[in-house]
Structure formats: structure tokens, C-alpha cells
Design a protein around this motif. Sequence first.
Motif, PDB file in Angstrom:
ATOM      1  N   ALA A  98      55.513  37.162 -54.080  1.00 61.07           N
ATOM      2  CA  ALA A  98      54.173  36.715 -53.581  1.00 61.07           C
ATOM      3  C   ALA A  98      54.992  36.174 -51.860  1.00 61.07           C
ATOM      4  O   ALA A  98      55.743  35.574 -51.353  1.00 61.07           O
ATOM      5  N   LYS A  99      54.022  36.263 -50.847  1.00 59.93           N
ATOM      6  CA  LYS A  99      53.706  36.368 -49.177  1.00 59.93           C
ATOM      7  C   LYS A  99      53.238  34.523 -48.978  1.00 59.93           C
ATOM      8  O   LYS A  99      51.865  35.210 -49.786  1.00 59.93           O
ATOM      9  N   TYR A 100      53.532  34.041 -48.026  1.00 57.76           N
ATOM     10  CA  TYR A 100      52.259  32.759 -48.340  1.00 57.76           C
ATOM     11  C   TYR A 100      53.830  31.904 -47.814  1.00 57.76           C
ATOM     12  O   TYR A 100      54.552  31.871 -47.282  1.00 57.76           O
ATOM     13  N   VAL A 101      53.069  31.268 -47.010  1.00 57.62           N
ATOM     14  CA  VAL A 101      54.044  30.045 -45.755  1.00 57.62           C
ATOM     15  C   VAL A 101      53.412  28.783 -46.194  1.00 57.62           C
ATOM     16  O   VAL A 101      53.046  27.808 -47.536  1.00 57.62           O
ATOM     17  N   GLU A 102      54.552  27.697 -45.465  1.00 57.71           N
ATOM     18  CA  GLU A 102      54.089  26.510 -45.652  1.00 57.71           C
ATOM     19  C   GLU A 102      53.043  25.338 -44.803  1.00 57.71           C
ATOM     20  O   GLU A 102      52.134  24.613 -45.602  1.00 57.71           O
ATOM     21  N   MET A 108      46.926  23.792 -40.542  1.00 57.11           N
ATOM     22  CA  MET A 108      47.131  24.027 -42.012  1.00 57.11           C
ATOM     23  C   MET A 108      48.334  24.310 -42.991  1.00 57.11           C
ATOM     24  O   MET A 108      49.036  25.271 -42.536  1.00 57.11           O
ATOM     25  N   THR A 109      48.472  22.888 -43.324  1.00 61.02           N
ATOM     26  CA  THR A 109      49.882  22.806 -44.514  1.00 61.02           C
ATOM     27  C   THR A 109      49.321  22.672 -45.325  1.00 61.02           C
ATOM     28  O   THR A 109      48.403  22.069 -46.046  1.00 61.02           O
ATOM     29  N   PHE A 110      50.191  23.105 -46.438  1.00 59.86           N
ATOM     30  CA  PHE A 110      50.632  23.180 -47.815  1.00 59.86           C
ATOM     31  C   PHE A 110      50.152  22.309 -48.342  1.00 59.86           C
ATOM     32  O   PHE A 110      50.133  20.509 -47.648  1.00 59.86           O
ATOM     33  N   HIS A 111      49.005  22.065 -48.842  1.00 61.39           N
ATOM     34  CA  HIS A 111      48.352  20.647 -49.736  1.00 61.39           C
ATOM     35  C   HIS A 111      48.637  20.789 -51.303  1.00 61.39           C
ATOM     36  O   HIS A 111      49.190  19.848 -52.038  1.00 61.39           O
ATOM     37  N   ARG A 112      48.558  21.817 -51.988  1.00 56.52           N
ATOM     38  CA  ARG A 112      48.796  21.893 -53.912  1.00 56.52           C
ATOM     39  C   ARG A 112      48.769  23.670 -54.048  1.00 56.52           C
ATOM     40  O   ARG A 112      47.949  24.351 -53.125  1.00 56.52           O
TER      41      ARG A 112
END
Lengths: 245, 183
Positions: A98-102, A108-112
Motif C-alpha cells: 500500500a502507498k501512503y505518506v506520514e 496534513m499529518t498522520f493522525h490514526r
Amino acid sequence: MKDFDRMMKAALSEKVWDVEPSEQMLANIRKEADERRKENGFMKMNKKKMMTAAAVIAALSVTCYAAGQLHSVVSHGSPNIETFAELEKAEKKLGFDAKYVETFANGMTFHRGGTGETYGMDEEGNKIGKKYKMMTVSYADEKGNEVSLNIDGGSPYADTGVEEAEGYSTNTYKFVPVDYKLTEEDKEKEAAGELMISVGSEEVEVKQMEYYGWNDEGIYYSLVGFDGSFGEEAMAAMATEIMAQ
Amino acid sequence: MEETLVRRMQAGDESAFDELFALYQKQAVRTAALITGDAALAEDVAQETFVLCLLHINDLREPSRFRPWFFRTLTRSAWKALQNKLLAIDLENLPEMAAETEPYPSEKAAAYEKLYRALDGLGRKQRTTVILYYFNDLSIKEIAEATGTLESTVKTRLFAARRRLKQVLEAEEQKGEVVYERF
């Protein structure tokens, strides 16, 4: 009562007089009910994020209502991952990359996050077709904006020959409880395609949903935001950052 | 009585469910056995019905309508189980149907067997209507609610089922055949 009616009643009683419920039945019922509650429990714990997923689901199900038996698509999972390191470990359970960013360039930042399954349902609520592993990642910024990235290992809609929508779209959603009665205005707007009704929330809420979807080598991605705070350009930029991973 | 129990459940008193279960358990499993024609499957259908009842009791807006609501859930579960059973049947591995027969059946038993055979010949919806009417003592209005149809449709189904059952019974009498098939 006529003879025939009396005979019918007696014959039916006679046929099943020795059919008894098992002694374990009540315990089995309670166990099964508890398991189903646990499966769905996270929906109550994290309503806003589930609403985001529900909106995507509802949007797609409207598009694909006539595609055979498939009536809607449901994603179940537990958004209980609170660190990015744990999310990367959880990704291994998916069985696909899976592709995703932190963090996105816009802040916009990883939250959950969390993992689960996506599957199709028929009109009576029965699971149909293949199940796919899914992951959801929520991002937030200091202004309170939120966006969810949903990653599905496959698409029940695509399985019926109907491709999911790609690119940017926006819709007005009305989230309503299961016992909500649609107003005449609701019905008119829904018929005109101006309003999407999503059943299952705890209270009535109207939200503007933004959606940006794409398919990357058979993996289905969608970014979903509410309140129309992003716009097409910002959503496309975030999607591009993910595709570049 | 059910109405009070439903209101208690909706207020969060889960012990009320145990009382509701005690009231309906036999009727549920026996009705499921009649609709599906399969005693083993009946336990699963009744269990699923009670699970849904426990999970969705708050969706019932009129507690006084619990009875048709409960049988609507049971009917849907039974029809679904029947459909799944039909899909799962492997024709090459069908077990031998061992009929339990009495060597010298009484006249009453023989008549009942004819009725069961005739009932099995009805369509799913007609058969369910007959069972809810004669076995569960549901009114026409309650059956309409339970099967999700109009009262006029229930009346039509009941009329057609009665006529069909009588015709088959008369034909069986003329042939002098008795078929013993029980679950």
C-alpha cells in the motif's frame, strides 16, 4: 372452525411436537451477538472517521445500484493504530503493498489508522462476492481539517464489471439514523442527484464531501474530506504525493 | 407481556431478553422447522432470529408490534437459510432419505402425512403463510407485516393454498397412496 382448518392446525403441531431448542441456544445467541457488536464497535468509537468511509461507500453504491445483486459496499475495521510505525507493521497483514505518506506537503499529518475488510452486500444485507483487505489512514492539521485515505485490495464494484469513479467529485451528504423518515425535500433532492442519504449515524448531519479516487495497479485508493475545505487542486496534489511513493 | 419486555430491553435491561427468549424459543425453532422442513437447520434459523432481535430491538418503534416483527425476522432468516441450503446441495452426495414409517399407520397419521406432502408441494410464500396462520395463530394483518406484503395478498395466498391442499388431498385419497417422509 371448519374440519379442514382444525386438521391443518393439529397436523402442523403434530409434525414438530418433538423439535426442541438446544440447551446451548441462549448462550450461543449471546456469544454471537457479542461478537457482532465487537465487529461493529469501532463505528461508535470513531464516528467521524467512519462517516468518511460511509460517505465513500454510499457514493459508490448509488452509482452501482443496478449492477446485479450488489447493493452496497461495506468496510469493516478497527482504526486503533495511533503511531505511524505501528501502521507500517499492520500493512504487512494486507498482503499487498500500500502507498501512503506520514505527512503531506500541505501539512496534513498522520493522525490514526487501521486495517479491515471490504465486501459487497445485497439488498437484504447479506455478504456477497469476494472480501478484500483494506487500510484506512486519517490525517489532520492544526486548523482541524481532516482527510481519510482508504486503500482497498480490490473492488466489489469492479467485480461486477462497474469501474469505480476516478478523479475529483463533491457531493452533499445527509447522515441519518436508521429510523429516520425521509422528508419530501430529502426525496426530491435525492431524486435530482443533489443529495446522498447515508443511513446509520447517531444523529442527522449534513456534510459536504470531497472525493478523489484512483486505481494503482489493482489497488483502489480514495481520499475523502468533509466540509469542502480542500478543493480539487489540493486533493489532486495529495493523490499525486501518494502515487509517487 | 411482550410489549413490556421489549420496552425493558430498549431501556437497556438485557435480562428482559432472557424472558422473551423463554417465551418464544419453542415456537421459533418449531416454526423454522416447518418452514425449512429441516429440524437441524431450524436451530440455526431460530438462533439467527434471536441474535438479530437482540441487536436490533431498538429499531422496533412500536413495541406492541413485536410479534409480527419477530416472525418477519424469522421468516427472512428461514428463507435465506433455505436458499443457502439449495445452493450447497451436492447432488452426487445426497444422503439416503430414510423414511420413518409406521408399519400400521393410524387413519389420522395417514391423513397428516398426506397433508405434509401437500404442504411440501406449495411454493415458499404460500407455505409460510399457511404455517404462520395455522401454527402461529397470526392474524392476516400480522402475516402481512411478517412477510412484507399486503393483507390482500395474504388472503389470496391463503385461499390459493387451502384450495391447492384440498385438491392434493382429494387426489391422494383417490390414488390410495400414503407417503411417509418426516424430518
